[in-house]
Each structure stands twice: as C-alpha cells, then as structure tokens.
Design an enzyme around this catalytic site. Structure first.
Site, PDB file in Angstrom:
ATOM      1  CE  LYS A 179      -1.627   2.553   2.931  1.00 21.67           C
ATOM      2  NZ  LYS A 179      -1.135   4.017   2.259  1.00 21.67           N
ATOM      3  CD  GLU A 253      12.944  -0.309   9.748  1.00 22.90           C
ATOM      4  OE1 GLU A 253      13.568   0.782  10.424  1.00 22.90           O
ATOM      5  OE2 GLU A 253      13.631  -1.390   9.590  1.00 22.90           O
ATOM      6  CB  CYS A 289      13.626   8.002   8.971  1.00 21.44           C
ATOM      7  SG  CYS A 289      14.543   6.679   7.742  1.00 21.44           S
ATOM      8  CD  GLU A 388      10.709  12.010  11.764  1.00 19.89           C
ATOM      9  OE1 GLU A 388       9.888  11.567  11.856  1.00 19.89           O
ATOM     10  OE2 GLU A 388      11.869  11.467  11.199  1.00 19.89           O
TER      11      GLU A 388
HETATM   12  P1  NAD Z   1       2.717   8.340   7.988  1.00 17.75           P
HETATM   13  O1  NAD Z   1       2.872   7.371   9.121  1.00 17.75           O
HETATM   14  O2  NAD Z   1       1.655   9.503   7.935  1.00 17.75           O
HETATM   15  O3  NAD Z   1       2.261   7.493   6.522  1.00 17.75           O
HETATM   16  C1  NAD Z   1       3.159   6.421   6.182  1.00 17.75           C
HETATM   17  C2  NAD Z   1       2.372   5.504   5.596  1.00 17.75           C
HETATM   18  O4  NAD Z   1       1.412   4.785   6.709  1.00 17.75           O
HETATM   19  C3  NAD Z   1       1.469   5.825   4.457  1.00 17.75           C
HETATM   20  O5  NAD Z   1       1.236   4.960   3.679  1.00 17.75           O
HETATM   21  C4  NAD Z   1       0.045   5.921   5.238  1.00 17.75           C
HETATM   22  O6  NAD Z   1      -1.234   6.115   4.422  1.00 17.75           O
HETATM   23  C5  NAD Z   1      -0.061   4.964   6.199  1.00 17.75           C
HETATM   24  N1  NAD Z   1      -0.648   5.036   7.429  1.00 17.75           N
HETATM   25  C6  NAD Z   1      -0.848   6.065   8.125  1.00 17.75           C
HETATM   26  N2  NAD Z   1      -1.637   6.026   9.377  1.00 17.75           N
HETATM   27  C7  NAD Z   1      -1.767   4.434   9.275  1.00 17.75           C
HETATM   28  C8  NAD Z   1      -2.467   3.516  10.202  1.00 17.75           C
HETATM   29  N3  NAD Z   1      -2.791   3.913  11.390  1.00 17.75           N
HETATM   30  N4  NAD Z   1      -2.386   2.402   9.844  1.00 17.75           N
HETATM   31  C9  NAD Z   1      -1.837   1.836   8.520  1.00 17.75           C
HETATM   32  N5  NAD Z   1      -1.381   2.745   7.856  1.00 17.75           N
HETATM   33  C10 NAD Z   1      -1.335   4.074   8.150  1.00 17.75           C
HETATM   34  O7  NAD Z   1       4.200   9.035   7.610  1.00 17.75           O
HETATM   35  P2  NAD Z   1       4.578  10.113   6.384  1.00 17.75           P
HETATM   36  O8  NAD Z   1       4.459  11.290   6.822  1.00 17.75           O
HETATM   37  O9  NAD Z   1       4.120   9.240   5.253  1.00 17.75           O
HETATM   38  O10 NAD Z   1       6.078   9.533   6.213  1.00 17.75           O
HETATM   39  C11 NAD Z   1       7.220  10.200   7.140  1.00 17.75           C
HETATM   40  C12 NAD Z   1       7.579   9.524   8.349  1.00 17.75           C
HETATM   41  O11 NAD Z   1       8.228   8.170   7.965  1.00 17.75           O
HETATM   42  C13 NAD Z   1       8.521  10.361   9.234  1.00 17.75           C
HETATM   43  O12 NAD Z   1       8.474  10.199  10.463  1.00 17.75           O
HETATM   44  C14 NAD Z   1       9.748   9.440   8.807  1.00 17.75           C
HETATM   45  O13 NAD Z   1      10.782   9.552   9.922  1.00 17.75           O
HETATM   46  C15 NAD Z   1       9.190   7.845   8.706  1.00 17.75           C
HETATM   47  N6  NAD Z   1      10.351   7.313   7.825  1.00 17.75           N
HETATM   48  C16 NAD Z   1      10.951   6.244   8.286  1.00 17.75           C
HETATM   49  C17 NAD Z   1      11.918   5.396   7.892  1.00 17.75           C
HETATM   50  C18 NAD Z   1      12.692   4.356   8.465  1.00 17.75           C
HETATM   51  O14 NAD Z   1      13.057   3.688   7.644  1.00 17.75           O
HETATM   52  N7  NAD Z   1      12.694   4.447   9.868  1.00 17.75           N
HETATM   53  C19 NAD Z   1      12.128   5.841   6.423  1.00 17.75           C
HETATM   54  C20 NAD Z   1      11.483   6.931   5.839  1.00 17.75           C
HETATM   55  C21 NAD Z   1      10.429   7.462   6.533  1.00 17.75           C
END
Ligand code: NAD
Length: 481
Positions: A179, A253, A289, A388
């Site tokens: 997804k 992650e 991240c 962050e």
């Molecule tokens: P987000 O958590 O809003 O969304 C990430 C994904 O999760 C999207 O596909 C979203 O639709 C889905 N999602 C959101 N809420 C959900 C839920 N309750 N249940 C299931 N799926 C859900 O994050 P974002 O704003 O898209 O991305 C930025 C974040 O991702 C930052 O905090 C960043 O640090 C983190 N990130 C982490 C890594 C890592 O490897 N640790 C890598 C890249 C980004």
C-alpha cells in the site's frame, strides 16, 4: 504532463476499483494537480489479500517454488526495473519534490541492488538443516515463509523503502500486498508493470494505493500474516498496537532525530567532506528518517562548525525537483511545509540563532519550498532538538568532551541513525559503539543492503536489509526425529 490511472494491479491483472473514489496528486513544484489514481478501500484490500493468499498457498504456489526459481524471478524483476530506471526516478521526483539527482540513485537504482542482493542470499541460504540435538535424537529446523505480507510505505523514498520489504519477502517465499502513500502512487504503477513484465506469478505482488484507512484495514486483516511498516512514529504505534492485539509479526521503521557528532579532531574542509556531510544531514530536502539533524559541535571548534553548516546549507541550489542541478527541492506537500515552518517559528521563539535560511526562498512562490535552515545555540531540551522536523532544518548544539557528546546524543526519544566525524577511525568507532542507535556511520552514512537497518527506542522494531531482514520473513519450525 498530467497522468491518470484507472485500475489496481491485483492477482496479476489490472482490476477495476470497487468505488469511484480517487486520489489526486499535487505537484510540490507548482501546487497544481498533476494526476489521479483510484483510491483503494476495504473491498480492494480484501481482494488483494485473497489473491496474495491464493498465490502463496495454491499447489505449486510461490511458497513452494525452489530458492533458485525465486532468485531468478527476483533478478527478472530487477532487470525490468532497470529498463524503467529513469522513468521511476522522474516519476518519484515529479510527485514528492525530491531532487532527481538523488532519486536516480535511491528510486531508480537502489531497488535493483536490493533485489539482486536477496537473490544472491536466498541461493546460498539453507532453508532447512538437521542438527544433532542434545537429547540423543536429531532435530530438523525449517525456515518457513511467514505468509502474506502487508507492506505500508511512506512517500519520501517509496521505491527504495518498498524494495526493502518486497525483495526479502519474495526471496523468502512470501507474497505481498503493497500500500503506497497517497502522495506517491504513480511509481507504484511502474513497479506493477515491471512485476507483470518479469512474469511474476499472478498474486505474488499486489498493489493498492490508499490512505490510512486502507492501511489500517490491511494491518488488521485476518489474511495478512505479517506487517512491514515504514512511516511516522504516531502511525507506527497504532500499527504496533493492532499487531500486538492480533499477535501478528510486525516490523516498524519509524522516525528519528539522530546526532551528527563532530569530534574535535574532525577534518572540516567542506571541499573534502561536503558531499558526505550533505548526504548525512540534508539529503532528500531533509525528509529522510535517519538524517543527523542534531549537530553536536565541540565548544573548542564551535564557531568553525557553525560556519561549516551555514556555508553548506546556504550553498545548496534550490529549485524544481526535475532539474538535474537542483540540490534542494520543495517539500512534499503544503501540510509538510506548514509543519516545518511551524518548527522554524518555534526555534526562533525559543531563542536559537538562525545562521542561514529561516524563510521561503525568493521567486519560488508556487510550490512548497522552504530554505535550508541552520539554528545555532540550540539546547538539546529545545523542541527543535527533540522532535522530528522532516525538513531541511539543522540544530547545532555545543558540548564539552566526548562523554558529554555521547550523553547528549543519547538523550533522545529516538535511536535510528547518527554519524561521527573524526580523523581517527578507531576513536570514531569507539564513540559510535556508545551511541544508542540502530545504525551509526563514521564520516559517512548510507544504509548498505548487506547490513541490518532499523531503529531502537521510538525509532522502531525489528530490522530490514541484510540476512536479518530476510529472517524477518520466515517463521522457524522444529521437527523432532
Ligand atoms: P505516515 O505515518 O503518515 O504514513 C506512512 C504510511 O502509513 C502511509 O502509507 C500512510 O497511508 C500509512 N498510514 C498512516 N496511518 C496509518 C495507520 N493508522 N494504519 C496503517 N497505515 C497508516 O508517515 P509519512 O508522513 O508518510 O512519512 C514520514 C515519516 O516516515 C517520518 O516520521 C519518517 O521519519 C518516517 N520514515 C521512516 C523511515 C525508516 O526507515 N525508519 C524511512 C522513511 C520515513
């Protein structure tokens, strides 16, 4: 040019969505709508999970394929992605604003590296072994594919982060429902086309773009056997709670607030270290991240470090993400720009000193641009040092000796990345050992496919990449003989 898609890739076919709901994609460079795709809802996820289950469990299904056949299929997928490499990089930069000079590497090339790595690994791995046992009878230990994987990815590096999930999952014999995030959907269609062209069996890879409801449904679905999630700590906690309740394996992650520790013997010649320093602190418009966004500077060289980062940040060429010479593009969305600007405002109110940036770049009013911003005189207790930001904002914090630097580095809710800058490799490794984090680099940071990647504390659970990342897609079974 505007793009529009009408179908999902499910069960090896291009299927019609169950509703007429759409996701509109907005260009971060211009703020204009540049296309739309169907939005996946529960019924679409249900179909994708059913097809993934079928592909996994049917006679001669994917989980029964030999390791050699799976490895060859991974390599075919890598070859198809090679053919789409430029298109992939362009498509990601077009949607998320990350400069194309970087997406060429992370989105156009990294997935193939990860696929080929896991193809090689699965060929050499014994999935079943016999051990002598200590009670006088032998034991057979099997690694069995965990099953259907629900993979949820963010927008900042969708293909690189996607490959960190689907490559080991497919290598292990799992099938997958991916997804993508609503901000980056078109690149997922290129992946689907590559999977189709590579002749992956129907249902092995299924892709349904959608929002958080679709994601939550995939997580809680009785047909998914494991969840691999990359995203924000807030969403990660919710995903982890659901998986905990269902006793479903999960890899999380999440976010970070890593420290870049500049030791007092570091070579601060920008001409020599500038590119590595940039990649470790400001890459992807600050939307990675693991970036070291807390710069820990020895008080003995504090002014020099402030100069170094001020020069680095102010020298970045800002512009359209599709321009090859751009080093800093727009943030992914208006919401993300507002969030980053909110943090910049908090930094100013808190008394930190802006040495460069702090506003919007001139002449780029249409998109979601924010200047690369450096704050000096930051206290590690300040909001900008604790939370962050996920944008091009660095906070420079002074320290006394190495112990002090390590204590500040570890005084964080997160534990994902981090770097140590020094001219003495052994001293750097000694400091790196004491940093509470899943990954640390010395004068450099780039996750290597052969090494496990993942955070501790609020940065996540479990590992991706390396042999450990493959193990996350197996369950272990013992047969007593
Ligand atoms: P987000 O958590 O809003 O969304 C990430 C994904 O999760 C999207 O596909 C979203 O639709 C889905 N999602 C959101 N809420 C959900 C839920 N309750 N249940 C299931 N799926 C859900 O994050 P974002 O704003 O898209 O991305 C930025 C974040 O991702 C930052 O905090 C960043 O640090 C983190 N990130 C982490 C890594 C890592 O490897 N640790 C890598 C890249 C980004």
């Amino acid at each position: 040019m505007r793009k529009d898609r009408q179908h999902f890739y499910i069960g090896g076919s291009w299927v019609k969505p169950s509703t007429d709901r759409r996701i509109e994609v907005i260009s971060p460079n211009t703020g204009e709508v540049i296309g739309s795709v169907p939005e996946g809802v529960e019924a679409d996820i249900d179909l994708a999970v059913a097809r993934a289950q079928k592909a996994l469990r049917e006679p001669h299904g994917w989980s029964c394929w030999s390791r050699e056949d799976r490895a060859a299929a991974l390599e075919r997928l890598a070859a198809e992605l090679d053919r789409r490499s430029d298109d992939m990089a362009h498509t990601v930069s077009w949607q998320n604003g990350v400069p194309i000079a970087f997406t060429g590497l992370t989105e156009g090339g990294y997935p193939q590296i990860v696929l080929r790595y896991y193809a090689g690994l699965i060929r050499t791995l014994a999935q079943e072994e016999e051990r002598p046992g200590v009670l006088g009878r032998p034991v057979r230990v099997q690694k069995v594919p965990v099953g259907v994987v629900g993979a949820i990815i963010p927008w900042n590096a969708p293909q690189g982060l996607g490959a960190m999930k689907y490559a080991p999952a497919l290598a292990a014999g799992c099938t997958i429902v991916l997804k993508p995030s609503p901000e980056t959907v078109f690149d997922a269609y290129l992946l689907a086309e590559a999977a189709e062209a590579a002749n992956l069996p129907p249902g092995v890879v299924n892709i349904v773009p959608g929002g958080r409801e679709a994601g939550a449904h995939l997580v809680a679905h009785p047909g998914t056997d494991k969840i691999a999630f990359t995203g924000s700590p807030e969403a990660g906690r919710i995903v982890g709670e659901t998986c905990g309740r269902l006793l479903k394996p999960v890899t999380l992650e999440l976010g970070g607030k890593s420290a870049a520790i500049i030791l007092d013997d570091a070579d601060l010649d920008l001409a020599k270290i500038g590119e590595d320093l940039f990649r470790a602190t400001l890459l992807n418009n600050g939307q990675v991240c693991y970036l070291g966004t807390r710069i820990l500077a020895p008080r003995s060289r504090y002014a020099e470090v402030v100069d170094l980062f001020t020069t680095l940040a102010s020298s970045l060429k800002v512009g359209d993400s599709l321009d090859e010479t751009t080093r800093l593009g727009p943030l992914v969305s208006a919401r993300q720009r507002d969030r980053v600007e909110g943090y910049i405002a908090q930094g100013k109110i808190g008394g930190a000193r802006v040495t460069t940036g702090g506003g919007r770049p001139e002449g780029l009013d249409a998109g979601w641009f924010v200047e690369a911003t450096v704050f000096a005189d930051v206290d590690n207790r300040d909001v900008i040092a604790r939370e962050e930001i996920f944008g091009p904002v660095l906070s420079i914090i002074g320290y006394g000796d190495d112990d002090d630097a390590i204590a500040i580095a570890n005084d964080s809710e997160f534990g994902l990345g981090g770097t140590v800058w020094t001219s003495d490799r052994d001293r750097g490794i000694a400091v790196a050992r004491r940093v509470q984090s899943g990954n640390v680099g010395i004068n450099y940071f780039m996750p290597d496919p052969a090494a496990p990647f993942g955070g501790i504390k609020a940065s996540g659970l479990g590992k991706e990449l390396g042999p450990e990342g493959l193990d996350a897609y197996f369950k272990t079974k013992s047969i007593f003989l």
